[in-house]
Structure formats: C-alpha cells, structure tokens
Design a protein around this motif. Sequence first.
Motif, PDB file in Angstrom:
ATOM      1  N   PRO A  95       0.796  -1.230   0.000  1.00 39.66           N
ATOM      2  CA  PRO A  95       0.000   0.000   0.000  1.00 39.66           C
ATOM      3  C   PRO A  95       0.831   1.283   0.000  1.00 39.66           C
ATOM      4  N   ASP A  96       2.064   1.229   0.514  1.00 38.10           N
ATOM      5  CA  ASP A  96       2.895   2.440   0.538  1.00 38.10           C
ATOM      6  C   ASP A  96       3.542   2.746  -0.810  1.00 38.10           C
ATOM      7  N   GLY A  97       3.241   1.927  -1.842  1.00 39.13           N
ATOM      8  CA  GLY A  97       3.755   2.188  -3.182  1.00 39.13           C
ATOM      9  C   GLY A  97       4.956   1.339  -3.579  1.00 39.13           C
ATOM     10  N   LYS A  98       5.560   0.620  -2.650  1.00 39.50           N
ATOM     11  CA  LYS A  98       6.683  -0.259  -3.015  1.00 39.50           C
ATOM     12  C   LYS A  98       6.170  -1.362  -3.926  1.00 39.50           C
ATOM     13  N   THR A  99       6.961  -1.662  -4.967  1.00 42.77           N
ATOM     14  CA  THR A  99       6.594  -2.692  -5.932  1.00 42.77           C
ATOM     15  C   THR A  99       7.814  -3.540  -6.258  1.00 42.77           C
ATOM     16  N   LYS A 100       7.592  -4.820  -6.429  1.00 38.97           N
ATOM     17  CA  LYS A 100       8.635  -5.765  -6.850  1.00 38.97           C
ATOM     18  C   LYS A 100       8.121  -6.442  -8.110  1.00 38.97           C
ATOM     19  N   LYS A 101       8.891  -6.341  -9.208  1.00 39.83           N
ATOM     20  CA  LYS A 101       8.513  -6.953 -10.480  1.00 39.83           C
ATOM     21  C   LYS A 101       9.215  -8.301 -10.607  1.00 39.83           C
ATOM     22  N   LEU A 102       8.446  -9.336 -10.959  1.00 36.68           N
ATOM     23  CA  LEU A 102       8.986 -10.687 -11.081  1.00 36.68           C
ATOM     24  C   LEU A 102       8.660 -11.264 -12.449  1.00 36.68           C
ATOM     25  N   LYS A 103       9.590 -12.048 -12.966  1.00 34.47           N
ATOM     26  CA  LYS A 103       9.347 -12.813 -14.184  1.00 34.47           C
ATOM     27  C   LYS A 103       9.700 -14.268 -13.904  1.00 34.47           C
ATOM     28  N   ALA A 104       9.293 -15.165 -14.764  1.00 33.80           N
ATOM     29  CA  ALA A 104       9.523 -16.592 -14.563  1.00 33.80           C
ATOM     30  C   ALA A 104      10.980 -16.860 -14.208  1.00 33.80           C
ATOM     31  N   GLY A 105      11.188 -17.656 -13.154  1.00 37.06           N
ATOM     32  CA  GLY A 105      12.529 -17.998 -12.680  1.00 37.06           C
ATOM     33  C   GLY A 105      13.000 -17.134 -11.526  1.00 37.06           C
ATOM     34  N   ASP A 106      12.341 -15.990 -11.297  1.00 34.09           N
ATOM     35  CA  ASP A 106      12.743 -15.105 -10.196  1.00 34.09           C
ATOM     36  C   ASP A 106      12.293 -15.687  -8.853  1.00 34.09           C
ATOM     37  N   THR A 107      13.046 -15.324  -7.812  1.00 39.40           N
ATOM     38  CA  THR A 107      12.694 -15.721  -6.447  1.00 39.40           C
ATOM     39  C   THR A 107      12.221 -14.503  -5.670  1.00 39.40           C
ATOM     40  N   LEU A 108      11.493 -14.766  -4.599  1.00 39.49           N
ATOM     41  CA  LEU A 108      10.964 -13.695  -3.761  1.00 39.49           C
ATOM     42  C   LEU A 108      11.033 -14.141  -2.306  1.00 39.49           C
ATOM     43  N   ILE A 109      11.757 -13.406  -1.483  1.00 39.54           N
ATOM     44  CA  ILE A 109      11.708 -13.615  -0.040  1.00 39.54           C
ATOM     45  C   ILE A 109      10.684 -12.611   0.455  1.00 39.54           C
TER      46      ILE A 109
END
Length: 159
Positions: A95-109
Amino acid sequence: MNSLVHRLFWISLVVCGAVSLVWGHEEGEGDLKVTVLAKSSDAWDNQPLPHYPTGQPEITVLKIIIPEGKKTPLHFHSVINAAVLQKGEVDVHMPDGKTKKLKAGDTLIEVVDKAHWGENVGQGDAEFLVFYAGEKGEQITHLLHEGEKPNADTEKADR
C-alpha cells in the motif's frame, strides 16, 4: 535435554546435512548441480526478517496460480516464506507504493506482517511455488479488507 538444546541439536544436524550435501556435490563433481536461488536475512522490501517462532515448526509448500489479468486479495503473512515464480510475470505491491517486479525464474523472499498483493501482469497464468516456515497450527496467510492493516499485535514496526 531442555527444549532449546534439543531444538538446537536438530537444527545443527539438518544444517550439517545440508552443508555436506552441497560440499559433496560442488560444481563439476558428479551429475548433481547445486544452485542457490535465493539467500537473504531480509525480505524483498530490504527489511530484516523476524526471528523464527519457538513452537513446533511446520513447513508448508503451496503451488499458487494467479490467472491472467487477476490480482490476489490484499493480505499479509505471519510467517517467513519464500517463492519461486515458475511461470508468468507478477508485480507485488504494498500500500505504501513499493513494488517488486517478477518474471519466470525469479525468487521472492516475502515480507512478513506487512500488507501486500500480487498482480499477474503477463500473458497466461502466473504460477508460484511458495515455501512457508511457520509454527504448527499457525495461520500462514491473513486476508485484509481495503484500507485494513495487519493488527498491531502481529505487525512488528521495529524490524
């Protein structure tokens, strides 16, 4: 053996086994290849992850599919989790506007105790494999209504 010593013993045993596996199968040795996909003490918003719970550990592995053009509900996780986007493109928003863009193969903690949602911005279904490290019986995902925030008892502002 008290509970803490017992828990540390088992954690040490698992760590030693994992290290042995990696050391025993380094690049160029045999058929097994080991690649670290993600390793961090911080979530994707660059904030430190919380300490693990003290109760009985429970690992949950989920396959999550977000259909083309769809979003997840606003939610938060009360446990540490990590994901691999196996297929598609997803933007994760806070909600504060932070965004993380992911594509196939990417990891996310993933962030813990922080509201967020994911949006499939690619063509076709987006498919995640998600690993949650929680405590037995603990809910791992909590849905929120628009404008609602994780409750003050759960959210830890001092992380």
